[in-house]
Each structure stands twice: as structure tokens, then as C-alpha cells.
Design an enzyme around this catalytic site. Structure first.
Site, PDB file in Angstrom:
ATOM      1  N   GLU A   1     -26.145  -2.970   4.476  1.00  0.00           N
ATOM      2  CA  GLU A   1     -25.393  -2.592   2.918  1.00  0.00           C
ATOM      3  C   GLU A   1     -24.493  -4.003   2.288  1.00  0.00           C
ATOM      4  O   GLU A   1     -24.386  -4.098   1.895  1.00  0.00           O
ATOM      5  CB  GLU A   1     -23.875  -1.299   2.991  1.00  0.00           C
ATOM      6  CG  GLU A   1     -22.796  -2.024   3.893  1.00  0.00           C
ATOM      7  CD  GLU A   1     -22.981  -2.748   5.503  1.00  0.00           C
ATOM      8  OE1 GLU A   1     -24.313  -1.703   6.048  1.00  0.00           O
ATOM      9  OE2 GLU A   1     -21.957  -3.172   6.316  1.00  0.00           O
TER      10      GLU A   1
ATOM     11  N   ASP B   1     -26.960   1.123   6.531  1.00  0.00           N
ATOM     12  CA  ASP B   1     -26.638   0.031   7.170  1.00  0.00           C
ATOM     13  C   ASP B   1     -26.403  -1.419   7.640  1.00  0.00           C
ATOM     14  O   ASP B   1     -25.739  -2.444   7.554  1.00  0.00           O
ATOM     15  CB  ASP B   1     -26.852   0.417   8.761  1.00  0.00           C
ATOM     16  CG  ASP B   1     -25.375   0.126  10.052  1.00  0.00           C
ATOM     17  OD1 ASP B   1     -24.972  -0.240   9.144  1.00  0.00           O
ATOM     18  OD2 ASP B   1     -25.869  -0.251  11.040  1.00  0.00           O
TER      19      ASP B   1
ATOM     20  N   LYS C   1     -24.635   4.442  12.643  1.00  0.00           N
ATOM     21  CA  LYS C   1     -24.548   4.141  13.823  1.00  0.00           C
ATOM     22  C   LYS C   1     -23.704   4.707  14.646  1.00  0.00           C
ATOM     23  O   LYS C   1     -23.123   5.309  14.620  1.00  0.00           O
ATOM     24  CB  LYS C   1     -22.893   2.775  13.453  1.00  0.00           C
ATOM     25  CG  LYS C   1     -22.923   1.354  12.489  1.00  0.00           C
ATOM     26  CD  LYS C   1     -22.069   0.324  12.704  1.00  0.00           C
ATOM     27  CE  LYS C   1     -22.872  -0.550  11.637  1.00  0.00           C
ATOM     28  NZ  LYS C   1     -23.180  -1.445  12.199  1.00  0.00           N
TER      29      LYS C   1
ATOM     30  N   ASP D   1     -17.627  -0.336   8.671  1.00  0.00           N
ATOM     31  CA  ASP D   1     -18.853   0.077   8.010  1.00  0.00           C
ATOM     32  C   ASP D   1     -19.206   1.036   9.070  1.00  0.00           C
ATOM     33  O   ASP D   1     -19.218   1.355  10.300  1.00  0.00           O
ATOM     34  CB  ASP D   1     -19.786  -1.260   8.437  1.00  0.00           C
ATOM     35  CG  ASP D   1     -21.469  -1.440   8.613  1.00  0.00           C
ATOM     36  OD1 ASP D   1     -21.124   0.063   7.906  1.00  0.00           O
ATOM     37  OD2 ASP D   1     -21.827  -1.806   8.346  1.00  0.00           O
TER      38      ASP D   1
ATOM     39  N   ASP E   1     -15.299  -5.317   9.305  1.00  0.00           N
ATOM     40  CA  ASP E   1     -17.025  -6.008   8.966  1.00  0.00           C
ATOM     41  C   ASP E   1     -16.106  -6.420   7.605  1.00  0.00           C
ATOM     42  O   ASP E   1     -16.768  -6.887   6.234  1.00  0.00           O
ATOM     43  CB  ASP E   1     -17.561  -4.608   8.498  1.00  0.00           C
ATOM     44  CG  ASP E   1     -18.433  -5.024   8.659  1.00  0.00           C
ATOM     45  OD1 ASP E   1     -18.924  -6.070   8.518  1.00  0.00           O
ATOM     46  OD2 ASP E   1     -19.942  -4.001   7.774  1.00  0.00           O
TER      47      ASP E   1
ATOM     48  N   ARG F   1     -25.620  -7.161   2.600  1.00  0.00           N
ATOM     49  CA  ARG F   1     -26.878  -7.758   1.752  1.00  0.00           C
ATOM     50  C   ARG F   1     -26.789  -7.175   0.206  1.00  0.00           C
ATOM     51  O   ARG F   1     -26.134  -7.664  -0.432  1.00  0.00           O
ATOM     52  CB  ARG F   1     -28.069  -7.477   2.655  1.00  0.00           C
ATOM     53  CG  ARG F   1     -28.819  -6.608   2.297  1.00  0.00           C
ATOM     54  CD  ARG F   1     -29.228  -6.305   3.771  1.00  0.00           C
ATOM     55  NE  ARG F   1     -29.384  -6.743   4.678  1.00  0.00           N
ATOM     56  CZ  ARG F   1     -29.944  -6.901   6.115  1.00  0.00           C
ATOM     57  NH1 ARG F   1     -31.618  -6.982   6.090  1.00  0.00           N
ATOM     58  NH2 ARG F   1     -29.695  -6.814   7.047  1.00  0.00           N
TER      59      ARG F   1
ATOM     60  N   LYS G   1     -18.192 -11.028   2.544  1.00  0.00           N
ATOM     61  CA  LYS G   1     -18.427  -9.436   2.811  1.00  0.00           C
ATOM     62  C   LYS G   1     -16.932  -9.172   3.064  1.00  0.00           C
ATOM     63  O   LYS G   1     -16.481  -8.900   3.791  1.00  0.00           O
ATOM     64  CB  LYS G   1     -19.395  -9.374   4.080  1.00  0.00           C
ATOM     65  CG  LYS G   1     -19.448  -7.981   3.966  1.00  0.00           C
ATOM     66  CD  LYS G   1     -20.854  -7.937   4.809  1.00  0.00           C
ATOM     67  CE  LYS G   1     -21.231  -6.385   5.510  1.00  0.00           C
ATOM     68  NZ  LYS G   1     -21.419  -6.292   6.317  1.00  0.00           N
TER      69      LYS G   1
HETATM   70  N1  BES Z   1     -21.786  -5.647   9.532  1.00  0.00           N
HETATM   71  C1  BES Z   1     -22.987  -5.442  10.249  1.00  0.00           C
HETATM   72  C2  BES Z   1     -23.336  -5.920  11.257  1.00  0.00           C
HETATM   73  C3  BES Z   1     -22.481  -6.685  12.544  1.00  0.00           C
HETATM   74  C4  BES Z   1     -22.957  -5.937  13.742  1.00  0.00           C
HETATM   75  C5  BES Z   1     -21.388  -7.039  12.418  1.00  0.00           C
HETATM   76  C6  BES Z   1     -21.823  -5.952  14.904  1.00  0.00           C
HETATM   77  C7  BES Z   1     -20.803  -7.598  13.630  1.00  0.00           C
HETATM   78  C8  BES Z   1     -20.762  -7.277  14.791  1.00  0.00           C
HETATM   79  C9  BES Z   1     -23.840  -4.590   9.388  1.00  0.00           C
HETATM   80  O1  BES Z   1     -23.531  -4.314   8.503  1.00  0.00           O
HETATM   81  C10 BES Z   1     -24.750  -4.049   9.983  1.00  0.00           C
HETATM   82  O2  BES Z   1     -24.890  -3.164   9.964  1.00  0.00           O
HETATM   83  N2  BES Z   1     -26.308  -4.685   9.973  1.00  0.00           N
HETATM   84  C11 BES Z   1     -27.397  -4.301  10.499  1.00  0.00           C
HETATM   85  C12 BES Z   1     -28.539  -4.409   9.706  1.00  0.00           C
HETATM   86  C13 BES Z   1     -29.984  -3.567   9.931  1.00  0.00           C
HETATM   87  C14 BES Z   1     -30.200  -2.392   9.539  1.00  0.00           C
HETATM   88  C15 BES Z   1     -31.583  -4.332   9.589  1.00  0.00           C
HETATM   89  C16 BES Z   1     -27.757  -5.050  11.984  1.00  0.00           C
HETATM   90  O3  BES Z   1     -27.680  -5.611  12.464  1.00  0.00           O
HETATM   91  O4  BES Z   1     -27.970  -3.508  12.952  1.00  0.00           O
HETATM   92 ZN    ZN Z   2     -22.187  -4.246   8.017  1.00  0.00          ZN
HETATM   93 MN    MN Z   3     -24.388  -2.314   7.916  1.00  0.00          MN
END
Ligand code: BES
Ligand code: ZN
Ligand code: MN
Length: 499
Positions: A349, A347, A277, A270, A288, A351, A265
Site C-alpha cells: 500500500e 499490503d 499481515k 498497516d 509505518d 507505494r 509515507k
Molecule cells: N509497511 C510494510 C513494510 C515494512 C516491513 C515496514 C517491515 C517495516 C518493517 C509494507 O507496506 C509492506 O507490507 N510491504 C510488503 C510488500 C509486498 C506485499 C510486496 C512486504 O514487504 O512484505
Molecule cells: Zn506499509
Molecule cells: Mn503493507
């Protein structure tokens, strides 16, 4: 001189520092006992007075020495002899490196510890000492006027006459390559989004491919359209920075041999997109692309080590931003494999990017896949900041990857893939939606990815916790960690070289 193995005697070694790892309440080895004698019993007095105990990653500096050619000795604790492992040795030696790398042009010599516990070979010790010293001496100094830390000018790994000189030299070279590759991954993670965006990341991939003799291929947005990567493209459309798919290929075996694919990824920033966020969650999101960084680092090591295997590294590079063209909640995307996806959170994204890149890796004939992604905050909630989550559709492949992680001193833990988590991804309007409920979010993300790998043996590594360290600790610098680079190289080293 660079980085090398030597069996020169301690008294004649010329270095700025000599690092000596000592286990807790263990007798001094012959070599260290001799040194102690030369120093008129200084080391045994420090142990006697409990000023040095050998507790893991504690240190004592002996400065201004005149009895030996090295003016400084650093004692570093290895913990109880019986518990010494690759991971604990790394922690000790990273601490040592961080203690003695504060001046320019330093030459460091590190004595290979003679342990009672023979679970690690001299070659393994040589390699981990070298990689830890290589990683520990590089700090987050890319953007500082005055660096806080300096890579060693020369690094000597010191063994006894009994050591197999050429095997140890080889192990030292391997450790050096692993350390450099971890540092490369750390560097690209540490560079902010203004410096590392999809196009600049792809340029870096091309530079690296030339430097180390890897084949490279970069797909731009038009080629991604031709390849029907509608899911990845949707994420990219809210950014002024166009997306790229960077591919690195190492052909070390016959073309008929199986192909190992790494998929990273590479979200260079992000913001969350329209599901924006909050500031606190966004401030480290330059990290990210840690999955893509690990793929890049591992591919350079695999090339430099000339591993006799076929490996392809895919890095899906996009920026997740907000503008008038951003993808929106309710949008229905069509992924490369034809599956449609209802977007209910922009968010989630990562996946969406991986979906298309995984499908492409499958179409290009991957025999086994490992993807790496800073995918979910839920994985950090489940396993903490230092453990990688493992998710798989294939027990044997999962075991192979977990075993490689163990041999690399990296902590991983397998999570279940029960079908009920997949149920959460049913959409009213499309084949899938891109989020489930709050609970078990790391697993639903993995179940989502499973839709894009056909039957290929696949392991998903969620590195959201370990890819980026919030703060400096005695044993490691904050920022990008280069996690999983060593594990990927180890997997490649164990991978079949023919059908
Ligand atoms: N890049 C983030 C996940 C992340 C969180 C990486 C903290 C490193 C540290 C990912 O894209 C994300 O935002 N995931 C969301 C998913 C949710 C919207 C289902 C999350 O973890 O809140
Ligand atoms: Zn992300
Ligand atoms: Mn995200």
C-alpha cells in the site's frame, strides 16, 4: 540555563555529572590529565588496571567525588582515536546519555574530547555531543506511570579557552535543534495508532507549523478526490479513519529559487488490508508512518535553523485496514498522473500512497525530491535493520543525499535501478501492477515509484529497517529512531539558495 557551550574550568563546573569521552590507548589530554591529578590518579589507575579501556561505548562511573564540584564523572570509550567518526561518537554519547539520565532534574556537563584525529572540527563535535545527549536522554516513557528516563534539566558542552566560543555556541544550538527534531519524529512513531491516525497526525502538523512559523496546508478526503488521488484514496477506503495529506512549507529563499520536496509515507497503521499481515508482522506497524515523521521532524529543524532555502514537506496520511469497503485484489486504480494500477496485494500500500503524493509534489513544482518510506520488508532482508536503502534516477542527486547522510552519521547504501526490475510490474489489465516477484522486492517497489516522478531528480529512501528498533540497546532506546531527520536537514543546508 538550558543547553549551552562553556569554557569554564572543570574544577569550578557545577553539574550532577561530567561526561568524558576517552579514545582507546590514547594519552590523556591536558584537561583530563589535570583532572586525573586532582583525583589523585584515579583515572590513570582505572586505565592501568583495564577497568576502563576506552573501547567504543564502554563506560566507567566515578561516584561520590569530593575533589571537584561535580560529584560524578562518567568515562565513556570512543574506540581507537584514528577511527573516531560522527557515527561512533554518537554511539558513545548516546550510551553516556542513557547511563546518566535515570534521575529527574539532572544537569549534565560533557567535555569536548581533544582527539589526535582531526577529521572532526570542534564545532562538529559540539553539535553531535549535544544532539546525542538530547536524543539519548528521552525514552519510551509516553505511556508509563513511572518514567525510566528524564531529559536533562541543563546540558553544558565544555570546551577549552582555545575554542571559538560563538561558533561552538551556535553548533550546540544546532545540535539541540537536531536532537529535538529527532525526538519529535520518535515521539509520533512511538504513539500507537489509537493516538496517531491521519486526522490527529495532521492536527499535530498544524500545531507544529504554528509553533515554528511554517506554512501548513491540510487536504481532506474531498480535496484529495478533487486532486484525483485515486491510488492513495483506495488504500484509505477500508478504514474508518479518513485520510489526510499534510503539507508544510518553509520559504527561506527567494520564490525563484529551486524547491526541495520531501515526501513521507504516513501509513499510521498497516494491517496489510485484505492481504492481511500475520500477527508477528503487524505488531510494529504503528511505525509505518516513519517516513512522514521524518519529514515532520526535519521541517521543524529547517524552520528553527532558518535555512535560506525553499523546502516543502508532504506527508501522505492513511490507515490500511479491513472493512466492508476495503480495496480489493483485482481492483484497478487511477493515480493522479493518469496511470492505472492493478492491485494484486493490498499490503503493498505504501507505494500506492506515495504514487499520488509524488505526482502532486511534481505538479507543484518540486525541483528535487526525496521520499522516505518504511516501504519493504525486502529492504530489511537486503541491508539489515540499521541501514537505509537509497534508490535514485539521478546520480548527482543521489550522491548529494548520500554525502549528507555521511555528514550526519547515518548509514545508507545505494541499490541498483536496473530496468528488468521494472518489467516485473507489467500488468495484463492496467499500466502497472502493484507487486513484482519475491526477489529484489525493494527494487521493484522503487521502480514502481519511478513511474510517478516524471523526470524530476529523485531519491527514494527505504527506511523499513532503521525507522523502528525492536529492542533497547545500550546505545539506543527501542521504538521510533527518528532516522534520516538529520540527513534531510543536512541536505537542505547544502541545497542551492538561488537559481
Ligand atoms: N509497511 C510494510 C513494510 C515494512 C516491513 C515496514 C517491515 C517495516 C518493517 C509494507 O507496506 C509492506 O507490507 N510491504 C510488503 C510488500 C509486498 C506485499 C510486496 C512486504 O514487504 O512484505
Ligand atoms: Zn506499509
Ligand atoms: Mn503493507
Amino acid at each position: 540555563m538550558g543547553t549551552q557551550f562553556t569554557n569554564e574550568s572543570i574544577s569550578s563546573l557545577s553539574a550532577d555529572w561530567l561526561v568524558i569521552g576517552l579514545a582507546e590507548s590514547a594519552p590523556l589530554s591536558t584537561t583530563v590529565a589535570q583532572l586525573d591529578e586532582t583525583l589523585n590518579g584515579l583515572i590513570s589507575r582505572l586505565i592501568e588496571s583495564e577497568d576502563f579501556t576506552g573501547k567504543l561505548a564502554t563506560t566507567a562511573s566515578l561516584l561520590g567525588l569530593t575533589e571537584i564540584k561535580t560529584p560524578r564523572v562518567l568515562l565513556v570509550g570512543l574506540g581507537p582515536d584514528a577511527e573516531v567518526s560522527l557515527a561512533s561518537l554518537e554511539k558513545a554519547m548516546m550510551t553516556a546519555a542513557r547511563t546518566i539520565s535515570t534521575k529527574q532534574n539532572t544537569t549534565a556537563a560533557v567535555l569536548i574530547p581533544e582527539l589526535e584525529n582531526k577529521s572532526l572540527s570542534t564545532e562538529q563535535l559540539s553539535s553531535v555531543l549535544t544532539s546525542a545527549m538530547t536524543v539519548g536522554s528521552v525514552g519510551q516513557d509516553l505511556y508509563r506511570q513511572e518514567a525510566a528516563r528524564f531529559p536533562f534539566q541543563d546540558l553544558l558542552i565544555v570546551g577549552t579557552e582555545a575554542a571559538d566560543q560563538s561558533a561552538c555556541q551556535q553548533a550546540v544550538e544546532r545540535g539541540r535543534i537536531l536532537g529535538d527534531s529527532v525526538n519529535l519524529a520518535r515521539e509520533v512513531v512511538n504513539r500507537p495508532a489509537a493516538d496517531i491516525y491521519p486526522v490527529s497526525f495532521a492536527n499535530r502538523v498544524e500545531d507544529v507549523s504554528k509553533e515554528y512559523g511554517l506554512e501548513s496546508e491540510i487536504l481532506d478526503e474531498n480535496q484529495l478526490k478533487q486532486e484525483k488521488m485515486g491510488s492513495m484514496l483506495a488504500v484509505a477506503q477500508g478504514s474508518d479513519q479518513p485520510p489526510r495529506l499534510a503539507i508544510l512549507k518553509h520559504t527561506g529563499a527567494d520564490p525563484s529559487a529551486p524547491t526541495l520536496a520531501f515526501v513521507g509515507k504516513g501509513v499510521t497503521f498497516d494491517s496489510g488490508g485484505l492481504s492481511l499481515k500475520p500477527s508477528d508482522g503487524m505488531k510494529t506497524m504503528k511505525c509505518d508512518m516513519g517516513g512522514a515523521a521524518a519529514v515532520l521532524g526535519a521541517m521543524t529543524a529547517i524552520a528553527r535553523l532558518k535555512l535560506p532555502v525553499n523546502v516543502i514537506g508532504y506527508m501522505g496520511l492513511v490507515e490500511n485496514m479491513v472493512n466492508g469497503s476495503s480495496y480489493k485484489l483485482g481492483d484497478v486504480l487511477t493515480a493522479r498522473n493518469g496511470k492505472t494500477i492493478e492491485v494484486l496485494n493490498t499490503d503493498a500500500e505504501g507505494r500506492l500512497v506515495l504514487a499520488d503524493v509524488l505526482a502532486l509534489a511534481v505538479d507543484r513544482g518540486a525541483s528535487n525530491i526525496i521520499d522516505l518510506a518504511t516501504l519493504t520488508g525486502a529492504c530489511v532482508v537486503a541491508l539489515g535493520e540499521e541501514v537505509t536503502g537509497v534508490f535514485s534516477n539521478n546520480t548527482d542527486w543521489s550522491k548529494a543525499v548520500q554525502n549528507a547522510a555521511k555528514n550526519s552519521g547515518e548509514d545508507v547504501w545505494e541499490m541498483p535501478m536496473f530496468p528488468q526490475f521494472g518489467e516485473q510490474l507489467k500488468s495484463d489489465v492496467a499500466d502497472l501492477k502493484n507487486i513484482g516477484t519475491r526477489w529484489g522486492g525493494a527494487i521493484t517497489a522503487a521502480k514502481f515509484l519511478e513511474n510517478f516522478i516524471s523526470e524530476t531528480p529523485w531519491v527514494h529512501l527505504d527506511i523499513a529497517g532503521p525507522a523502528f528498533a525492536a529492542a533497547n540497546l545500550p546505545h539506543r532506546e527501542g521504538g521510533g529512531t527518528g532516522c534520516m531527520v538529520k540527513t534531510l536537514v543536512e541536505v537542505a543546508g547544502q541545497y542551492p539558495t538561488s537559481k
